[in-house]
Design a protein around this motif. Structure first.
Motif, PDB file in Angstrom:
ATOM      1  N   ASP A  23       0.840  -1.200   0.000  1.00 51.54           N
ATOM      2  CA  ASP A  23       0.000   0.000   0.000  1.00 51.54           C
ATOM      3  C   ASP A  23       0.872   1.246   0.000  1.00 51.54           C
ATOM      4  O   ASP A  23       1.989   1.243   0.520  1.00 51.54           O
ATOM      5  CB  ASP A  23      -0.913   0.005   1.238  1.00 51.54           C
ATOM      6  CG  ASP A  23      -1.950   1.103   1.209  1.00 51.54           C
ATOM      7  OD1 ASP A  23      -2.421   1.463   0.108  1.00 51.54           O
ATOM      8  OD2 ASP A  23      -2.316   1.600   2.284  1.00 51.54           O
ATOM      9  N   ASN A  24       0.346   2.309  -0.573  1.00 49.13           N
ATOM     10  CA  ASN A  24       0.982   3.622  -0.512  1.00 49.13           C
ATOM     11  C   ASN A  24       0.632   4.201   0.857  1.00 49.13           C
ATOM     12  O   ASN A  24      -0.495   4.622   1.085  1.00 49.13           O
ATOM     13  CB  ASN A  24       0.462   4.514  -1.641  1.00 49.13           C
ATOM     14  CG  ASN A  24       1.111   5.878  -1.638  1.00 49.13           C
ATOM     15  OD1 ASN A  24       2.022   6.152  -0.868  1.00 49.13           O
ATOM     16  ND2 ASN A  24       0.627   6.752  -2.489  1.00 49.13           N
ATOM     17  N   TYR A  25       1.587   4.195   1.764  1.00 42.66           N
ATOM     18  CA  TYR A  25       1.337   4.599   3.149  1.00 42.66           C
ATOM     19  C   TYR A  25       1.428   6.113   3.287  1.00 42.66           C
ATOM     20  O   TYR A  25       2.483   6.705   3.068  1.00 42.66           O
ATOM     21  CB  TYR A  25       2.338   3.906   4.070  1.00 42.66           C
ATOM     22  CG  TYR A  25       2.065   4.105   5.531  1.00 42.66           C
ATOM     23  CD1 TYR A  25       0.844   3.747   6.080  1.00 42.66           C
ATOM     24  CD2 TYR A  25       3.024   4.638   6.364  1.00 42.66           C
ATOM     25  CE1 TYR A  25       0.584   3.915   7.425  1.00 42.66           C
ATOM     26  CE2 TYR A  25       2.786   4.807   7.718  1.00 42.66           C
ATOM     27  CZ  TYR A  25       1.567   4.442   8.239  1.00 42.66           C
ATOM     28  OH  TYR A  25       1.309   4.612   9.574  1.00 42.66           O
ATOM     29  N   LYS A  26       0.294   6.722   3.624  1.00 41.42           N
ATOM     30  CA  LYS A  26       0.224   8.175   3.817  1.00 41.42           C
ATOM     31  C   LYS A  26      -0.535   8.467   5.117  1.00 41.42           C
ATOM     32  O   LYS A  26      -1.714   8.791   5.080  1.00 41.42           O
ATOM     33  CB  LYS A  26      -0.505   8.836   2.647  1.00 41.42           C
ATOM     34  CG  LYS A  26       0.277   8.851   1.355  1.00 41.42           C
ATOM     35  CD  LYS A  26      -0.510   9.403   0.202  1.00 41.42           C
ATOM     36  CE  LYS A  26      -0.768  10.871   0.377  1.00 41.42           C
ATOM     37  NZ  LYS A  26      -1.388  11.503  -0.799  1.00 41.42           N
ATOM     38  N   PRO A  27       0.114   8.298   6.259  1.00 37.85           N
ATOM     39  CA  PRO A  27      -0.589   8.567   7.521  1.00 37.85           C
ATOM     40  C   PRO A  27      -1.085  10.005   7.571  1.00 37.85           C
ATOM     41  O   PRO A  27      -0.356  10.937   7.241  1.00 37.85           O
ATOM     42  CB  PRO A  27       0.455   8.277   8.601  1.00 37.85           C
ATOM     43  CG  PRO A  27       1.768   8.266   7.911  1.00 37.85           C
ATOM     44  CD  PRO A  27       1.518   7.989   6.461  1.00 37.85           C
ATOM     45  N   HIS A  40       6.631   8.223  -2.210  1.00 37.81           N
ATOM     46  CA  HIS A  40       5.688   7.486  -1.387  1.00 37.81           C
ATOM     47  C   HIS A  40       6.432   6.420  -0.600  1.00 37.81           C
ATOM     48  O   HIS A  40       7.513   5.981  -0.991  1.00 37.81           O
ATOM     49  CB  HIS A  40       4.531   6.894  -2.213  1.00 37.81           C
ATOM     50  CG  HIS A  40       4.899   5.762  -3.111  1.00 37.81           C
ATOM     51  ND1 HIS A  40       5.216   5.938  -4.436  1.00 37.81           N
ATOM     52  CD2 HIS A  40       4.996   4.426  -2.892  1.00 37.81           C
ATOM     53  CE1 HIS A  40       5.470   4.779  -4.993  1.00 37.81           C
ATOM     54  NE2 HIS A  40       5.352   3.845  -4.076  1.00 37.81           N
ATOM     55  N   LEU A  43       4.201   0.444   1.987  1.00 43.39           N
ATOM     56  CA  LEU A  43       3.910  -0.338   3.179  1.00 43.39           C
ATOM     57  C   LEU A  43       3.680  -1.786   2.774  1.00 43.39           C
ATOM     58  O   LEU A  43       2.892  -2.064   1.872  1.00 43.39           O
ATOM     59  CB  LEU A  43       2.656   0.216   3.868  1.00 43.39           C
ATOM     60  CG  LEU A  43       2.164  -0.528   5.099  1.00 43.39           C
ATOM     61  CD1 LEU A  43       3.176  -0.418   6.233  1.00 43.39           C
ATOM     62  CD2 LEU A  43       0.818   0.028   5.533  1.00 43.39           C
ATOM     63  N   LYS A  68      -8.676  -1.756   7.925  1.00 39.40           N
ATOM     64  CA  LYS A  68      -8.851  -0.477   8.631  1.00 39.40           C
ATOM     65  C   LYS A  68     -10.093  -0.515   9.515  1.00 39.40           C
ATOM     66  O   LYS A  68     -10.061  -0.062  10.663  1.00 39.40           O
ATOM     67  CB  LYS A  68      -8.953   0.673   7.630  1.00 39.40           C
ATOM     68  CG  LYS A  68      -7.627   1.045   7.004  1.00 39.40           C
ATOM     69  CD  LYS A  68      -7.780   2.178   6.007  1.00 39.40           C
ATOM     70  CE  LYS A  68      -6.443   2.606   5.443  1.00 39.40           C
ATOM     71  NZ  LYS A  68      -6.540   3.706   4.468  1.00 39.40           N
ATOM     72  N   TYR A  73      -4.988  -2.292  10.422  1.00 37.57           N
ATOM     73  CA  TYR A  73      -4.115  -1.554   9.509  1.00 37.57           C
ATOM     74  C   TYR A  73      -3.395  -0.478  10.299  1.00 37.57           C
ATOM     75  O   TYR A  73      -4.018   0.160  11.136  1.00 37.57           O
ATOM     76  CB  TYR A  73      -4.958  -0.900   8.404  1.00 37.57           C
ATOM     77  CG  TYR A  73      -4.176  -0.099   7.398  1.00 37.57           C
ATOM     78  CD1 TYR A  73      -3.734  -0.679   6.230  1.00 37.57           C
ATOM     79  CD2 TYR A  73      -3.871   1.235   7.624  1.00 37.57           C
ATOM     80  CE1 TYR A  73      -3.013   0.047   5.293  1.00 37.57           C
ATOM     81  CE2 TYR A  73      -3.154   1.969   6.695  1.00 37.57           C
ATOM     82  CZ  TYR A  73      -2.729   1.368   5.537  1.00 37.57           C
ATOM     83  OH  TYR A  73      -2.012   2.088   4.628  1.00 37.57           O
ATOM     84  N   PRO A  74      -2.138  -0.265  10.129  1.00 36.52           N
ATOM     85  CA  PRO A  74      -1.169  -0.741   9.146  1.00 36.52           C
ATOM     86  C   PRO A  74      -0.231  -1.817   9.686  1.00 36.52           C
ATOM     87  O   PRO A  74       0.953  -1.820   9.378  1.00 36.52           O
ATOM     88  CB  PRO A  74      -0.397   0.534   8.822  1.00 36.52           C
ATOM     89  CG  PRO A  74      -0.300   1.237  10.147  1.00 36.52           C
ATOM     90  CD  PRO A  74      -1.606   0.919  10.833  1.00 36.52           C
TER      91      PRO A  74
END
Length: 84
Positions: A23-27, A40, A43, A68, A73-74
């Motif tokens: 996944d593209n992790y963008k907290p 990016h 994850l 989620k 997640y994550p």
């Protein structure tokens, strides 16, 4: 090359490979920048075989949504109940 929303299997020396989704992790929807360039963070989440099969059939985004919803997640934590 590995990309977000893909699934991969990693050999672990047994008859069963480890299952991962990417996944593209963008907290908090924050962009990851180095200087002026956007990047990016990829994850890698270890999941159960049944979850990976679900992701391959329905898309990784659907599985990520389920993870989620359940609060998994994550994290790569297989000491839990599968969501699919």
């Amino acid at each position: 090359m590995l990309n977000p929303n893909e699934t991969i299997e990693v050999p672990n020396g047994t008859d069963e490979n480890n299952c991962l989704i990417l996944d593209n992790y963008k907290p908090e929807n924050k962009e990851f920048k180095i200087g002026d360039r956007s990047h990016h963070l990829l994850l890698c989440i270890e999941v159960f075989r049944s979850e990976m099969e679900f992701a391959r059939k329905n898309g990784s985004a659907k599985l990520i949504e389920l993870l989620k919803e359940k609060g998994f997640y994550p994290y790569s934590d297989l000491d839990r109940t599968p969501v699919a």
